[in-house]
Design a protein around this motif. Sequence first.
Motif, mmCIF file in Angstrom:
data_model
loop_
_atom_site.group_PDB
_atom_site.id
_atom_site.type_symbol
_atom_site.label_atom_id
_atom_site.label_comp_id
_atom_site.label_asym_id
_atom_site.label_seq_id
_atom_site.Cartn_x
_atom_site.Cartn_y
_atom_site.Cartn_z
ATOM 1 N N HIS A 8 0.834 -1.193 0.000
ATOM 2 C CA HIS A 8 0.000 0.000 0.000
ATOM 3 C C HIS A 8 0.873 1.248 0.000
ATOM 4 O O HIS A 8 1.997 1.227 0.488
ATOM 5 C CB HIS A 8 -0.920 0.024 1.220
ATOM 6 C CG HIS A 8 -1.806 -1.174 1.319
ATOM 7 N ND1 HIS A 8 -2.793 -1.435 0.394
ATOM 8 C CD2 HIS A 8 -1.855 -2.193 2.211
ATOM 9 C CE1 HIS A 8 -3.413 -2.550 0.716
ATOM 10 N NE2 HIS A 8 -2.848 -3.049 1.819
ATOM 11 N N GLU A 10 0.919 5.127 1.356
ATOM 12 C CA GLU A 10 0.300 6.125 2.233
ATOM 13 C C GLU A 10 0.381 7.477 1.538
ATOM 14 O O GLU A 10 1.457 7.903 1.121
ATOM 15 C CB GLU A 10 1.026 6.196 3.578
ATOM 16 C CG GLU A 10 0.896 4.945 4.416
ATOM 17 C CD GLU A 10 -0.468 4.804 5.058
ATOM 18 O OE1 GLU A 10 -1.109 5.839 5.328
ATOM 19 O OE2 GLU A 10 -0.891 3.651 5.264
ATOM 20 N N ASN A 49 -6.727 7.652 2.906
ATOM 21 C CA ASN A 49 -5.411 8.159 2.501
ATOM 22 C C ASN A 49 -4.465 7.028 2.101
ATOM 23 O O ASN A 49 -3.255 7.188 2.114
ATOM 24 C CB ASN A 49 -4.798 8.997 3.624
ATOM 25 C CG ASN A 49 -4.436 8.160 4.831
ATOM 26 O OD1 ASN A 49 -4.975 7.080 5.036
ATOM 27 N ND2 ASN A 49 -3.518 8.658 5.630
ATOM 28 N N VAL A 50 -5.027 5.874 1.724
ATOM 29 C CA VAL A 50 -4.231 4.725 1.289
ATOM 30 C C VAL A 50 -4.554 4.424 -0.172
ATOM 31 O O VAL A 50 -5.713 4.358 -0.566
ATOM 32 C CB VAL A 50 -4.522 3.490 2.174
ATOM 33 C CG1 VAL A 50 -3.773 2.277 1.661
ATOM 34 C CG2 VAL A 50 -4.156 3.775 3.617
ATOM 35 N N THR A 52 -3.829 1.753 -3.399
ATOM 36 C CA THR A 52 -3.398 0.400 -3.747
ATOM 37 C C THR A 52 -3.451 0.246 -5.261
ATOM 38 O O THR A 52 -4.431 0.635 -5.894
ATOM 39 C CB THR A 52 -4.318 -0.657 -3.100
ATOM 40 O OG1 THR A 52 -4.421 -0.379 -1.710
ATOM 41 C CG2 THR A 52 -3.758 -2.042 -3.293
#
Length: 180
Positions: A8, A10, A49-50, A52
């Motif tokens: 992931h 950030e 706020n992630v 992928t």
Amino acid sequence: MSRIGRMHIEIPAAVKVAFENGVVKVDGPKGSLSQKIADKHIDLKFEGNVLTVVRDSEEKSVKAKHGLYRQLIANMIKGVETPFVKTLIIQGVGYKAQVNGSKLVMNLGYSHPVEFTAPAGITLACPDATTVTVTGISKELVGQTAANIRSKRPVEPYHNYGLHYSDEVVVKKEGKTAGK
């Protein structure tokens, strides 16, 4: 699945990421960058706020690009928050560098000074006469610019004269030995 691709990313509060029509745009306090994602099987998922990077195919070419695009996007996010820096060291008798505007002028043992013009988005600085720092928000552009500067006079193995990166290990070769 790619180990790097499934990690992931950030997203800091000061950075904005948008993905439209196969183009990722990253805006931050230091500037903005964009990257075209050429593969239609790779997509981005936003969860707060992630970020992928996901793929919907198990083809070999898609799997190869999965980790690549994830790392390119991660570098873009990192670069717009804190710029990337590469430092070059100049070694040699009389070798030196100075910055005039956006031009880097180097004396590298040639009969003429070597001039290098910085591309857009790159800042060149000389803290002292034997150190050159290359700074910018694009990791790719910083690395390529540093490599282009280094190519003007690569390190010579017997005296270690030339340009090298500050974190590069330069091995000095042994010269000829006297006869028996």
